[in-house]
Scaffold this motif. Structure first.
Motif, mmCIF file in Angstrom:
data_model
loop_
_atom_site.group_PDB
_atom_site.id
_atom_site.type_symbol
_atom_site.label_atom_id
_atom_site.label_comp_id
_atom_site.label_asym_id
_atom_site.label_seq_id
_atom_site.Cartn_x
_atom_site.Cartn_y
_atom_site.Cartn_z
ATOM 1 N N ALA A 12 0.848 -1.186 0.000
ATOM 2 C CA ALA A 12 0.000 0.000 0.000
ATOM 3 C C ALA A 12 0.884 1.237 0.000
ATOM 4 O O ALA A 12 1.978 1.226 0.552
ATOM 5 N N VAL A 13 0.395 2.277 -0.616
ATOM 6 C CA VAL A 13 1.130 3.524 -0.643
ATOM 7 C C VAL A 13 0.958 4.259 0.681
ATOM 8 O O VAL A 13 1.867 4.909 1.171
ATOM 9 N N MET A 14 -0.216 4.141 1.267
ATOM 10 C CA MET A 14 -0.523 4.760 2.554
ATOM 11 C C MET A 14 -1.263 3.746 3.415
ATOM 12 O O MET A 14 -1.797 2.779 2.915
ATOM 13 N N GLY A 15 -1.351 4.080 4.696
ATOM 14 C CA GLY A 15 -2.135 3.257 5.601
ATOM 15 C C GLY A 15 -3.618 3.484 5.380
ATOM 16 O O GLY A 15 -4.024 4.470 4.749
ATOM 17 N N PRO A 16 -4.459 2.586 5.888
ATOM 18 C CA PRO A 16 -5.900 2.702 5.660
ATOM 19 C C PRO A 16 -6.506 3.991 6.228
ATOM 20 O O PRO A 16 -7.372 4.593 5.599
ATOM 21 N N LYS A 17 -6.039 4.427 7.382
ATOM 22 C CA LYS A 17 -6.586 5.654 7.978
ATOM 23 C C LYS A 17 -6.207 6.879 7.155
ATOM 24 O O LYS A 17 -7.019 7.780 6.954
ATOM 25 N N GLN A 18 -4.975 6.913 6.666
ATOM 26 C CA GLN A 18 -4.535 8.028 5.829
ATOM 27 C C GLN A 18 -5.331 8.079 4.530
ATOM 28 O O GLN A 18 -5.771 9.135 4.097
ATOM 29 N N LEU A 19 -5.494 6.922 3.912
ATOM 30 C CA LEU A 19 -6.222 6.863 2.649
ATOM 31 C C LEU A 19 -7.690 7.215 2.840
ATOM 32 O O LEU A 19 -8.285 7.923 2.017
ATOM 33 N N ALA A 20 -8.281 6.768 3.939
ATOM 34 C CA ALA A 20 -9.669 7.120 4.241
ATOM 35 C C ALA A 20 -9.787 8.622 4.509
ATOM 36 O O ALA A 20 -10.800 9.244 4.174
ATOM 37 N N GLY A 21 -8.743 9.207 5.093
ATOM 38 C CA GLY A 21 -8.732 10.654 5.297
ATOM 39 C C GLY A 21 -8.741 11.398 3.985
ATOM 40 O O GLY A 21 -9.452 12.410 3.823
ATOM 41 N N VAL A 22 -7.979 10.920 3.014
ATOM 42 C CA VAL A 22 -7.977 11.530 1.681
ATOM 43 C C VAL A 22 -9.358 11.385 1.043
ATOM 44 O O VAL A 22 -9.881 12.337 0.441
ATOM 45 N N ALA A 44 -19.359 8.372 8.015
ATOM 46 C CA ALA A 44 -18.545 7.506 8.877
ATOM 47 C C ALA A 44 -18.610 6.019 8.492
ATOM 48 O O ALA A 44 -17.566 5.352 8.435
ATOM 49 N N PRO A 45 -19.789 5.446 8.203
ATOM 50 C CA PRO A 45 -19.803 4.024 7.808
ATOM 51 C C PRO A 45 -19.083 3.771 6.482
ATOM 52 O O PRO A 45 -18.433 2.730 6.317
ATOM 53 N N ILE A 46 -19.173 4.706 5.550
ATOM 54 C CA ILE A 46 -18.471 4.558 4.266
ATOM 55 C C ILE A 46 -16.964 4.583 4.515
ATOM 56 O O ILE A 46 -16.217 3.776 3.969
ATOM 57 N N ARG A 47 -16.544 5.520 5.348
ATOM 58 C CA ARG A 47 -15.120 5.648 5.675
ATOM 59 C C ARG A 47 -14.610 4.377 6.352
ATOM 60 O O ARG A 47 -13.541 3.865 6.001
ATOM 61 N N GLN A 48 -15.365 3.857 7.314
ATOM 62 C CA GLN A 48 -14.937 2.650 8.031
ATOM 63 C C GLN A 48 -14.874 1.448 7.098
ATOM 64 O O GLN A 48 -13.937 0.647 7.155
ATOM 65 N N SER A 49 -15.846 1.319 6.212
ATOM 66 C CA SER A 49 -15.856 0.232 5.241
ATOM 67 C C SER A 49 -14.633 0.324 4.323
ATOM 68 O O SER A 49 -13.987 -0.688 4.015
ATOM 69 N N PHE A 50 -14.317 1.534 3.896
ATOM 70 C CA PHE A 50 -13.162 1.751 3.033
ATOM 71 C C PHE A 50 -11.866 1.389 3.769
ATOM 72 O O PHE A 50 -10.994 0.719 3.209
ATOM 73 N N GLU A 51 -11.741 1.820 5.028
ATOM 74 C CA GLU A 51 -10.557 1.481 5.831
ATOM 75 C C GLU A 51 -10.396 -0.031 5.955
ATOM 76 O O GLU A 51 -9.287 -0.559 5.816
ATOM 77 N N ASP A 52 -11.500 -0.726 6.232
ATOM 78 C CA ASP A 52 -11.446 -2.188 6.374
ATOM 79 C C ASP A 52 -11.022 -2.861 5.075
ATOM 80 O O ASP A 52 -10.245 -3.821 5.080
ATOM 81 N N THR A 53 -11.529 -2.366 3.951
ATOM 82 C CA THR A 53 -11.178 -2.929 2.650
ATOM 83 C C THR A 53 -9.701 -2.726 2.353
ATOM 84 O O THR A 53 -9.010 -3.662 1.937
ATOM 85 N N VAL A 54 -9.206 -1.521 2.573
ATOM 86 C CA VAL A 54 -7.791 -1.239 2.326
ATOM 87 C C VAL A 54 -6.915 -2.099 3.236
ATOM 88 O O VAL A 54 -5.906 -2.659 2.795
#
Length: 135
Positions: A12-22, A44-54
């Motif tokens: 990964a280029v970034m961590g899941p939290k960083q990427l979800a922040g972007v 928030a649920p979309i962000r959390q789902s995205f973090e989990d996927t990454v």
């Protein structure tokens, strides 16, 4: 060409939290450019789902399962695997490396042999992708 990974490898280029922040910044900008108010709680649920996927798709097992590499090796076996890979590279003819990359025995600096030759010890075929070097 060999690409091996260790079990703790992250692709990964970034961590899941960083990427979800972007992702949140982009979504907020888009919403505000449309003259609407951005709702953090609804997003928030979309962000959390995205973090989990990454997170799940950044593991060595995920990459190896998609054949993006040649397998996961135990770090204690790195020298043995590297030795085998270098031996295979040294012993095999290289096909498709043009004369513009290397002057090789059998390939010729002037283009005869169509860039087919044997790679000597310590010489690697250069990839055109992102300036990386692969065996």
């Amino acid at each position: 060409r060999f690409v091996f990974t260790w079990p703790n490898h992250r692709i990964a280029v970034m961590g899941p939290k960083q990427l979800a922040g972007v992702l949140t910044i982009v979504a907020r900008s888009k919403t505000e450019s449309q003259g609407k108010e951005f709702d953090e709680e609804a997003f928030a649920p979309i962000r959390q789902s995205f973090e989990d996927t990454v997170e799940s798709q950044s593991t060595a097992l995920f990459a190896t399962g998609r054949l993006w590499d040649d397998g996961i090796i135990d770090p204690r076996d790195t020298r043995a695997v590297l030795s085998l890979a270098l031996s295979a590279c040294h012993s095999a003819p290289v096909v498709g490396v043009g004369a513009q990359n290397y002057a090789q025995p059998g390939g010729g600096a002037n283009g005869e042999g169509q860039g087919v030759g044997t790679v000597g010890a310590g010489v690697f075929a250069r990839s055109g992708n992102f300036g990386t070097w692969r065996m």
